[in-house]
Design an enzyme around this catalytic site. Structure first.
Site, PDB file in Angstrom:
ATOM      1  N   GLY A 123      28.156 -18.300 -39.462  1.00 16.62           N
ATOM      2  CA  GLY A 123      27.806 -17.111 -38.698  1.00 16.62           C
ATOM      3  C   GLY A 123      27.407 -15.949 -39.587  1.00 16.62           C
ATOM      4  O   GLY A 123      28.247 -15.111 -39.938  1.00 16.62           O
ATOM      5  N   LEU A 124      26.141 -15.904 -39.957  1.00 12.74           N
ATOM      6  CA  LEU A 124      25.632 -14.829 -40.810  1.00 12.74           C
ATOM      7  C   LEU A 124      24.741 -13.870 -40.029  1.00 12.74           C
ATOM      8  O   LEU A 124      24.974 -12.670 -39.983  1.00 12.74           O
ATOM      9  CB  LEU A 124      24.841 -15.410 -41.995  1.00 12.74           C
ATOM     10  CG  LEU A 124      25.541 -16.397 -42.916  1.00 12.74           C
ATOM     11  CD1 LEU A 124      24.586 -16.830 -44.032  1.00 12.74           C
ATOM     12  CD2 LEU A 124      26.810 -15.807 -43.505  1.00 12.74           C
ATOM     13  N   ARG A 270      -8.003 -45.234 -35.099  1.00 13.86           N
ATOM     14  CA  ARG A 270      -8.977 -44.554 -34.258  1.00 13.86           C
ATOM     15  C   ARG A 270     -10.398 -44.841 -34.748  1.00 13.86           C
ATOM     16  O   ARG A 270     -10.692 -44.719 -35.950  1.00 13.86           O
ATOM     17  CB  ARG A 270      -8.717 -43.047 -34.304  1.00 13.86           C
ATOM     18  CG  ARG A 270      -9.752 -42.183 -33.605  1.00 13.86           C
ATOM     19  CD  ARG A 270      -9.693 -42.343 -32.109  1.00 13.86           C
ATOM     20  NE  ARG A 270     -10.503 -41.304 -31.447  1.00 13.86           N
ATOM     21  CZ  ARG A 270     -10.721 -41.263 -30.147  1.00 13.86           C
ATOM     22  NH1 ARG A 270     -10.205 -42.190 -29.356  1.00 13.86           N
ATOM     23  NH2 ARG A 270     -11.454 -40.295 -29.633  1.00 13.86           N
ATOM     24  N   GLU A 365      16.943 -19.922 -44.365  1.00 14.93           N
ATOM     25  CA  GLU A 365      17.569 -19.708 -45.684  1.00 14.93           C
ATOM     26  C   GLU A 365      16.791 -18.690 -46.526  1.00 14.93           C
ATOM     27  O   GLU A 365      16.727 -18.791 -47.749  1.00 14.93           O
ATOM     28  CB  GLU A 365      17.697 -21.025 -46.460  1.00 14.93           C
ATOM     29  CG  GLU A 365      18.286 -22.187 -45.684  1.00 14.93           C
ATOM     30  CD  GLU A 365      19.750 -22.000 -45.324  1.00 14.93           C
ATOM     31  OE1 GLU A 365      20.133 -20.865 -44.966  1.00 14.93           O
ATOM     32  OE2 GLU A 365      20.511 -22.975 -45.390  1.00 14.93           O
TER      33      GLU A 365
END
Length: 387
Positions: A123-124, A270, A365
């Site tokens: 929990g930041l 394809r 991050e």
């Protein structure tokens, strides 16, 4: 410089690939579309011991080297990036407890976290504080033998499944600089006043929840202070984010690999104007660019992980890997979509999911703009050399 994996690491990667190919890729699109939580996959991760990859062996974990740690996230993200996220936040919190916790805290939580009996996250982030963690508003006021927490956290992975959550708070809001008054508390999520308020809607990164948490007069014992000393929370969080960037770099390589695989396979199958589109130079140039950038990102990522295994600080190296690999994931997913043409925009094909998942890697991050400043500081102070 040796960039090859050991035999043990190759065997570990093979086991991860089997899991991803057989149990994750076949269900990822449908489960994401329906919002189904991947309970069965989480159980398999638990059975493989992957909730303990950063936990020391004496507490029941695997204590993986950083190269193997990074491999986990590359392979899982190749199948479904959200699955990698479930493990990412959990193992980052475990690493912080193992690295900074008191012996009592380690004994209390690590064995159960490593086994997967208990879960965690971190929990930041707050509504007004993401990159600028010193700007958090959540406080923890000492009251006798307890702390009383007041505040809000957001974008919290594993919030609905966490049993304990390391929460960054200000134990002394008046201190300057602010980081000297910041601490981390290990909050039992059953504590009165701890409320997961809502799940946040997201472009990608499905499979795991990202939630807003309200902490309303949450009273926790002073013994939950990570490490037992106030004022060290910022350093503890940043040390975790350093290895967290290897996690993000690994995930980025996984997304880029999946994008490349999908583009190459589709170009062979394809046909246009009577031949496979892989015969056209325009497609070949795109494939060459994706493959070259992917391999460069992979080498940089495992270079940084190998240096982390030497025990050295890797702020600069992990920053470089995270920055380059995440930008590669974005480019690879976009080019893979273009190679698919109109089908790349269809939810029936995996490439649209890769395209939605990739941008988060440039944010998580620490944003890539922040990464560039981290890299620059490492170059200026000499902790990273080039050449």
């Amino acid at each position: 410089m040796d960039f090859s994996f050991t035999e043990e690491q190759r065997d570990f990667r093979s086991a991860l690939r089997q899991l991803v190919d057989k149990e994750i890729i076949p269900v990822a699109n449908e489960w994401e579309r329906t919002g189904r939580y991947p309970t069965e996959i989480v159980a398999r991760l638990r059975d493989m011991g992957l909730f303990g990859i950063t936990t020391p062996e004496e507490y029941g974990g695997l204590a993986l080297d950083m190269v193997s740690f990074t491999l986990v996230y590359e392979e899982l993200a190749r199948g479904w990036m959200g699955i990698a996220g479930i493990l990412g936040s959990h193992n980052l919190a475990c690493w912080m407890i193992a690295r900074h916790g008191t012996e009592e805290q380690k004994q209390q939580w690590l064995p159960r976290l490593a086994s997967g009996e208990c879960r965690t996250g971190i929990g930041l982030t707050e509504p007004g504080a993401g990159t600028d963690l010193q700007g958090i508003k959540t406080t923890a006021t000492r009251d006798g033998d307890d702390y009383v927490i007041r505040g809000t956290k957001t974008w919290i992975t594993n919030a609905r499944h966490a049993n304990v959550l390391p929460v960054l708070v200000k134990t002394d809001p008046s201190t300057s600089p602010a980081h000297k008054g910041m601490s981390i508390l290990l909050v039992d999520t059953t504590t009165p006043g701890f409320e997961v308020q809502r799940d946040l809607g997201k472009l990608g990164y499905k499979g795991t929840e990202s939630c807003e948490i309200f902490l309303d007069e949450v009273r926790v014992p002073a013994s939950t202070l990570l490490g037992g000393v106030e004022g060290r929370g910022m350093q503890q969080a940043l040390s975790g984010l350093e290895i967290g960037r290897l996690n993000i770099a690994g995930r980025s390589v996984g997304i880029a690999q999946a994008s490349y695989d999908a583009a190459l396979d589709y170009s062979r199958q394809r046909t246009a104007f009577g031949k496979p589109i892989s015969d056209f130079q325009a497609i070949q140039l795109k494939l060459a660019d994706i493959a070259t950038q992917l391999q460069a990102a992979r080498l940089m990522t495992y270079w940084a992980a190998a240096k982390a295994d030497s025990g050295a600080r890797v702020d600069g190296e992990a920053g470089m890997a995270k920055y380059f690999a995440s930008e590669t994931a974005i480019t690879a997913s976009l080019e893979a979509m273009r190679i698919h043409g109109g089908y790349g925009y269809s939810t029936e094909f995996n490439v649209e999911r890769y395209y939605r998942d990739a941008p988060l890697m440039s944010i998580g991050e620490g944003t890539n703009d922040i990464m560039r400043t981290v890299i620059a500081k490492a170059l200026v102070n000499g902790s990273v050399t080039v050449g």
